[in-house]
Design an enzyme around this catalytic site. Structure first.
Site, mmCIF file in Angstrom:
data_model
loop_
_atom_site.group_PDB
_atom_site.id
_atom_site.type_symbol
_atom_site.label_atom_id
_atom_site.label_comp_id
_atom_site.label_asym_id
_atom_site.label_seq_id
_atom_site.Cartn_x
_atom_site.Cartn_y
_atom_site.Cartn_z
ATOM 1 C CG ASN A 9 -21.854 35.697 35.192
ATOM 2 O OD1 ASN A 9 -21.384 35.701 33.291
ATOM 3 N ND2 ASN A 9 -21.653 35.073 35.705
ATOM 4 C CG ASP A 68 -22.492 24.887 40.323
ATOM 5 O OD1 ASP A 68 -22.740 26.599 40.230
ATOM 6 O OD2 ASP A 68 -23.212 24.800 41.301
ATOM 7 C CG PHE A 166 -15.505 34.396 33.152
ATOM 8 C CD1 PHE A 166 -15.995 34.307 34.362
ATOM 9 C CD2 PHE A 166 -16.388 34.291 31.941
ATOM 10 C CE1 PHE A 166 -17.021 33.126 33.962
ATOM 11 C CE2 PHE A 166 -16.555 33.461 31.869
ATOM 12 C CZ PHE A 166 -17.207 32.232 32.952
#
Length: 216
Positions: A9, A68, A166
């Site tokens: 990412n 995460d 984002f």
């Protein structure tokens, strides 16, 4: 030192590299030739982060870390939580693809409606696995596992505000600020965000290691 971040990412890589600066060289999965779809089958952020880090360790035997992140909204019982990235795609009849940020935001705002309880938090868990050579030639090594957590409290706005960042950034306003993550500058966000807080703990730990620990 060099270390692998278990992600491709670009947004996450940019944030992490900006926070760590030139103190640590962060490699992506692509940099080590990993194009696998690493499983995330845990029921908590902690389990998912460690599962990804252990996958990289088991297959590539390098020092690595994985994260995460989940958005936890009180009025939704902590949802979307570990399903934050694929929240919209899990809704019956919704044809959104996983990681469709706009669709995820639309579902979130629709689920909240006019509920006045907008309290929420972003939480990031980082799982770190370090490689330690047992003998000078490096033929035998062991792993050392650590975990770090960053949390930022805030509220969900009624509509999108800003185009920076984002994910859910345009609808998350951190406590103590009048703007969302989508409005705040990158430098400001990287000082106060959940990922920044977890990464600062990671950085402090890594920078405190002996200088001869430069191997992947």
């Amino acid at each position: 030192m060099k270390i692998v971040f278990a992600t491709n990412n670009e947004h996450k890589l940019a944030e992490i590299r900006h926070i760590l600066g030139d103190r640590v060289e962060v490699l992506s999965l692509t940099d080590i030739g990993c194009h696998d779809d690493i499983p995330e089958t845990g029921t908590t952020l902690e389990e998912n982060a460690m599962q990804k880090a252990r996958y990289v360790w088991d297959h590539y035997h390098v020092s690595c870390f994985a994260d995460d992140t989940g958005l936890e909204v009180d009025a939704l019982g902590g949802a979307p939580g570990i399903y934050s990235a694929r929240y919209a795609s899990m809704e019956p009849g919704n044809r959104a693809e996983p990681h469709d940020s706009l669709a995820n935001i639309e579902r979130l705002l629709r689920e909240l409606g006019e509920n006045n309880n907008r309290k929420a938090r972003f939480r990031t868990v980082i799982a770190l696995i370090l490689k330690h050579d047992v003998c000078p030639c490096g033929c035998t090594s062991i792993k050392e596992e650590h975990r770090f957590e960053g949390i930022v409290e805030g509220k969900i706005t009624h509509w999108r505000e800003g185009t920076n960042g984002f994910g859910y950034d345009p609808v998350f306003r951190p406590d103590g600020y009048t703007m969302t993550f989508g409005d705040l500058s990158e430098s400001t966000k990287n000082k106060i965000s959940h990922r920044a807080r977890a990464t600062q703990q990671l950085a402090q730990f890594l920078l405190g290691l002996p200088h001869n620990n430069d191997k992947q």
